[in-house]
Design an enzyme around this catalytic site. Structure first.
Site, mmCIF file in Angstrom:
data_model
loop_
_atom_site.group_PDB
_atom_site.id
_atom_site.type_symbol
_atom_site.label_atom_id
_atom_site.label_comp_id
_atom_site.label_asym_id
_atom_site.label_seq_id
_atom_site.Cartn_x
_atom_site.Cartn_y
_atom_site.Cartn_z
ATOM 1 N N MET A 178 0.038 5.242 7.036
ATOM 2 C CA MET A 178 1.109 4.359 6.702
ATOM 3 C C MET A 178 2.046 5.116 5.739
ATOM 4 S SD MET A 178 -0.534 0.677 6.893
ATOM 5 C CE MET A 178 -0.823 -0.143 8.533
ATOM 6 N N ARG A 180 -5.112 17.057 18.939
ATOM 7 C CA ARG A 180 -5.258 15.573 19.188
ATOM 8 C C ARG A 180 -4.873 14.613 17.880
ATOM 9 N NH1 ARG A 180 -9.995 14.908 22.563
ATOM 10 N NH2 ARG A 180 -9.636 16.633 24.201
ATOM 11 N N VAL A 191 -6.512 0.089 9.721
ATOM 12 C CA VAL A 191 -7.801 0.541 8.844
ATOM 13 C C VAL A 191 -7.697 0.941 7.249
ATOM 14 C CG1 VAL A 191 -9.765 2.305 8.623
ATOM 15 C CG2 VAL A 191 -9.070 1.698 10.735
ATOM 16 N N GLN A 192 -6.369 1.407 7.238
ATOM 17 C CA GLN A 192 -5.926 1.801 5.714
ATOM 18 C C GLN A 192 -5.826 0.453 4.765
ATOM 19 O OE1 GLN A 192 -2.352 4.977 6.062
ATOM 20 N NE2 GLN A 192 -2.994 3.991 8.141
ATOM 21 N N ILE A 236 0.796 -1.277 0.118
ATOM 22 C CA ILE A 236 -0.044 0.031 -0.115
ATOM 23 C C ILE A 236 0.872 1.296 0.070
ATOM 24 C CG2 ILE A 236 -1.931 -1.142 1.218
ATOM 25 C CD1 ILE A 236 -1.369 0.479 3.556
ATOM 26 N N ASP A 237 2.105 1.141 0.345
ATOM 27 C CA ASP A 237 2.879 2.289 0.258
ATOM 28 C C ASP A 237 3.407 2.741 -0.974
ATOM 29 O OD1 ASP A 237 3.166 2.260 3.156
ATOM 30 O OD2 ASP A 237 4.791 1.371 3.439
#
Length: 345
Positions: free
Chosen positions: A173, A269, A276-277, A130-131
């Site tokens: 990420m 925050r 989740v990604q 995914i990166d």
């Protein structure tokens, strides 16, 4: 014994689109070439321990929209295991498997390259991360889904940030590269984007945050998990390492929120998107790309073109040496990051 029985495995972190690859490999291999397939459970761990599952057309029905991988995955490095190569050879012989299709990222494919080049175990690679950091392919599947998920989260966080007039830091990420942060941050209207390729100046980040408040808006800061401050070190949860030597990242978001609040006086925050990604159903684009990769990987096996990885160049699927594909990471071009800078602050 069939004329050709092919092994299939998925290694490294799971991501949307893995099942689409498996489905395409099996459908084309069985229907067009009369191949049979054996899946190895949990990545390279399955080839070490002999954990197999039969892959046929009924086994892959209905898996196209499913996230994760029906084969399971792990971050196992056979070269770090005692008698790893011998165990793989014994497993392949017992399962009557010849070539292997390895679906994974830099580490999984690095193992496949060494097995082919140094040990004569014939492998074809399919890029998965995914990166989006493999240099030999324009895109990897899973990336588009991760960006969409991160963008939706940023969209939602804008309203709660403005309701309370606080800073919201979104950690995404990106161990070594900032592709997810850059794409999602730009698409989601973030006011600061921090990536591993560009060490960030904490004073400048606080200036951007202050500028946003002066315009009566609450800032959103998007940060890659591997981003590092100019005068600091990589923020880690712990110092333990996996079998490929990687430390566990995450923590920079909390650190950043604390520093922003301390330096500016504005409440901050953190939202860590984390797994989740890479969970859930893949996007249409990732299903399309993963399916094409699977179809072309089977062709490479049939043609005996081992030691190669399928890759996307423009709209064409091509083959490149696995060793070449994993030699260097594809990092964010400074010019692309500079473009996004127009919207900082």
């Amino acid at each position: 014994m069939p004329a050709t029985r092919i092994g299939v495995l998925t290694g490294g972190g799971d991501c949307p689109g893995l099942n689409a690859v498996i489905r395409a490999v099996v459908r084309k291999g069985v229907q067009d070439y009369g191949m049979e397939f054996t899946g190895f459970r949990d990545g390279w761990r399955g080839t070490l321990d002999g954990r197999t599952v039969r892959l046929d057309i009924p086994a892959v029905r209905g898996i196209l929209p499913r996230g994760g991988t029906i084969l399971g995955s792990s971050r196992t490095n056979p070269f770090a295991e005692k008698d790893g190569i011998r165990r793989i050879r014994e497993t392949l012989a017992k399962a009557e498997v010849g070539p292997l299709i390895a679906i994974g990222g830099e580490d999984t494919l690095g193992v496949a390259a060494r097995l082919t080049d140094e040990h004569g175990i014939r492998c074809v690679g399919v890029p998965k991360t995914i990166d989006n950091d493999l240099s030999a392919t324009d895109y990897t599947f899973g990336f588009d889904t991760a960006v969409q998920i991160a963008t939706e989260a940023i969209d939602r966080l804008h309203t709660t940030a403005e309701s309370h007039m606080r800073v919201l830091v979104v950690e995404v990420m990106g161990r070594h590269t900032g592709w997810i942060a850059l794409h999602a941050g730009l698409a989601g209207g973030a006011n600061v984007i921090l990536i591993p390729e560009q060490r960030f100046d904490m004073a400048q980040v606080c200036a951007w945050v202050t500028s946003r408040f002066e315009a009566s808006y609450a800032p959103i800061v998007v940060v890659s998990e591997g981003a590092v401050p100019k005068d600091g070190e990589l923020v880690l949860k712990d110092t333990s390492r996996d079998s490929f030597g990687h430390v566990r990242l995450s923590g920079v978001g909390e650190w950043l929120a604390h520093e922003i609040e301390r330096r500016t006086g504005h409440e901050a925050r953190t939202t860590v998107l984390g797994h989740v990604q890479r969970g859930g159903t893949p996007s249409a684009y990732d299903r399309w790309l993963a399916t094409r990769f699977g179809l072309h990987a089977v062709d490479a096996v049939r043609e005996g073109d081992f030691g190669k990885m399928v890759a996307l160049h423009g709209t064409r699927i091509v083959r490149v040496p696995i060793a070449e594909a994993t030699a260097t990471l594809k990092t964010v071009d400074p010019a692309l990051y500079e473009e996004a800078g127009v919207f900082f602050g």
